[in-house]
Design a protein around this motif. Sequence first.
Motif, PDB file in Angstrom:
ATOM      1  N   VAL A 151      23.514  34.023  53.508  1.00 18.72           N
ATOM      2  CA  VAL A 151      22.060  34.010  53.390  1.00 18.72           C
ATOM      3  C   VAL A 151      21.530  32.859  54.248  1.00 18.72           C
ATOM      4  O   VAL A 151      22.087  31.762  54.221  1.00 18.72           O
ATOM      5  N   ALA A 152      20.466  33.110  54.993  1.00 17.13           N
ATOM      6  CA  ALA A 152      19.908  32.087  55.888  1.00 17.13           C
ATOM      7  C   ALA A 152      18.452  31.840  55.527  1.00 17.13           C
ATOM      8  O   ALA A 152      17.565  32.548  55.978  1.00 17.13           O
ATOM      9  N   GLY A 153      18.215  30.858  54.671  1.00  9.23           N
ATOM     10  CA  GLY A 153      16.853  30.495  54.313  1.00  9.23           C
ATOM     11  C   GLY A 153      16.042  31.629  53.738  1.00  9.23           C
ATOM     12  O   GLY A 153      14.854  31.757  54.016  1.00  9.23           O
ATOM     13  N   GLY A 154      16.662  32.486  52.929  1.00  6.73           N
ATOM     14  CA  GLY A 154      15.950  33.573  52.285  1.00  6.73           C
ATOM     15  C   GLY A 154      16.047  34.916  52.962  1.00  6.73           C
ATOM     16  O   GLY A 154      15.547  35.916  52.430  1.00  6.73           O
ATOM     17  N   VAL A 155      16.675  35.002  54.139  1.00  2.67           N
ATOM     18  CA  VAL A 155      16.958  36.281  54.776  1.00  2.67           C
ATOM     19  C   VAL A 155      18.475  36.394  54.949  1.00  2.67           C
ATOM     20  O   VAL A 155      19.219  35.429  54.770  1.00  2.67           O
ATOM     21  N   LYS A 156      18.931  37.581  55.299  1.00  2.00           N
ATOM     22  CA  LYS A 156      20.369  37.806  55.428  1.00  2.00           C
ATOM     23  C   LYS A 156      20.928  37.011  56.594  1.00  2.00           C
ATOM     24  O   LYS A 156      20.373  37.001  57.686  1.00  2.00           O
ATOM     25  N   GLY A 157      22.035  36.321  56.350  1.00  5.89           N
ATOM     26  CA  GLY A 157      22.749  35.616  57.402  1.00  5.89           C
ATOM     27  C   GLY A 157      23.866  36.471  57.964  1.00  5.89           C
ATOM     28  O   GLY A 157      24.038  37.626  57.595  1.00  5.89           O
ATOM     29  N   GLY A 158      24.652  35.885  58.866  1.00  7.42           N
ATOM     30  CA  GLY A 158      25.740  36.630  59.479  1.00  7.42           C
ATOM     31  C   GLY A 158      26.516  35.770  60.449  1.00  7.42           C
ATOM     32  O   GLY A 158      26.506  34.540  60.366  1.00  7.42           O
ATOM     33  N   VAL A 159      27.195  36.436  61.381  1.00  5.83           N
ATOM     34  CA  VAL A 159      28.001  35.785  62.404  1.00  5.83           C
ATOM     35  C   VAL A 159      27.417  36.113  63.771  1.00  5.83           C
ATOM     36  O   VAL A 159      27.043  37.264  64.035  1.00  5.83           O
ATOM     37  N   GLY A 160      27.336  35.117  64.646  1.00  4.12           N
ATOM     38  CA  GLY A 160      26.868  35.311  66.011  1.00  4.12           C
ATOM     39  C   GLY A 160      27.807  34.665  67.001  1.00  4.12           C
ATOM     40  O   GLY A 160      28.511  33.699  66.669  1.00  4.12           O
ATOM     41  N   LEU A 161      27.828  35.185  68.218  1.00  7.03           N
ATOM     42  CA  LEU A 161      28.742  34.707  69.255  1.00  7.03           C
ATOM     43  C   LEU A 161      27.988  34.628  70.570  1.00  7.03           C
ATOM     44  O   LEU A 161      27.389  35.615  71.020  1.00  7.03           O
ATOM     45  N   ALA A 162      27.975  33.448  71.194  1.00 10.06           N
ATOM     46  CA  ALA A 162      27.259  33.250  72.459  1.00 10.06           C
ATOM     47  C   ALA A 162      27.969  32.195  73.286  1.00 10.06           C
ATOM     48  O   ALA A 162      28.710  31.360  72.750  1.00 10.06           O
ATOM     49  N   GLY A 163      27.746  32.208  74.583  1.00 14.37           N
ATOM     50  CA  GLY A 163      28.403  31.228  75.437  1.00 14.37           C
ATOM     51  C   GLY A 163      27.753  31.125  76.806  1.00 14.37           C
ATOM     52  O   GLY A 163      26.724  31.759  77.083  1.00 14.37           O
ATOM     53  N   TYR A 164      28.380  30.318  77.657  1.00 15.06           N
ATOM     54  CA  TYR A 164      27.906  30.098  79.020  1.00 15.06           C
ATOM     55  C   TYR A 164      29.097  29.965  79.966  1.00 15.06           C
ATOM     56  O   TYR A 164      30.151  29.427  79.597  1.00 15.06           O
TER      57      TYR A 164
END
Length: 324
Positions: A151-164
């Motif tokens: 949960v992220a501040g009252g909304v659904k959380g999850g996993v994310g992937l990003a890079g450079y």
Amino acid sequence: MAEALWGKAALWPGIGVGHFTDLEALTGCTVVLVEEGAVGAVDVRGAAPGTRETDLLQPENTVERVQAVLLTGGSAFGLAAAEGVVRYLAERGRGFPTPGGVVPIVPAAVLYDLGRGRVHRPPDGEAGYRAALASGSEPWEGSVGAGTGAVAGGVKGGVGLAGYALEEGYRVLALAAVNSLGRPFDPRTGRLYGEELLAEEERALLPDRSRYRGRPEDYRYPFLLGQNTTLAVVATDAPLSKAQAKRLAIMAQDGIARAIRPAHTPLDGDLVFALALGEGKGVDPYALLRLGAYAADAVTRAVLRAVLLAEGVPGLPAYRDLVG
């Protein structure tokens, strides 16, 4: 300059990501595998962390290279999932050499997702083993692995992937499991904090917020106290020393602070692991500065992607459902 990457494109040979997802219990775990070994470090900023084998990551301690990092739900119960990752690596002969055989080094950290599913079944050794086996298979992001019940501040959380991909030839990526006390968006406007860092193609994920009705900022959050933590892993193919990997983790923490408000609270266990897959000889200070700056940007984008790609569950809307 640097080229923005995300999802599978942010990975490179030698590093893998695997998830175990339990939709009935609304929990799971995520493994970042570096079977050939990577110089490891960690920086802890939240005041309520739950961890395993993080002391050995301090620059003054002996072991330099790890074979995996585990992010898991289940609070303290979920640390048992690391045993499965250790078993997976031991079967393949990966680990720190000792007279009695190799000992896989698997630092781990937990987030709190207890009581969010229909049953109580925190990730265990079998879950960790299955996450390691799943390395390289989709899905890569969203409500999977350690982000399944987040949960992220009252909304659904999850996993994310990003890079450079940096012009110097190095790459840096960030994987974030977002289960924060703080909000990832401004409640007055519905805009995600830090969304200006999203690449043009990523902006296609943003919902239509024209009909969102704002509300005042509020830091009381009585419904989430003690049920939080944002975890991240940043990795690079640059040949960082252990002390430089620690600095990379420290700089990457800024990415959490840009994307979540408030961050690093008394009731979150926020931390960032750093992994350097190079030979560990070190880089010059300017190269480290660039890597750290982009690592922080990658963490911000990983947090945003986690929130944008999360799927709502009964009683807990996704960000795209709430403001779109």
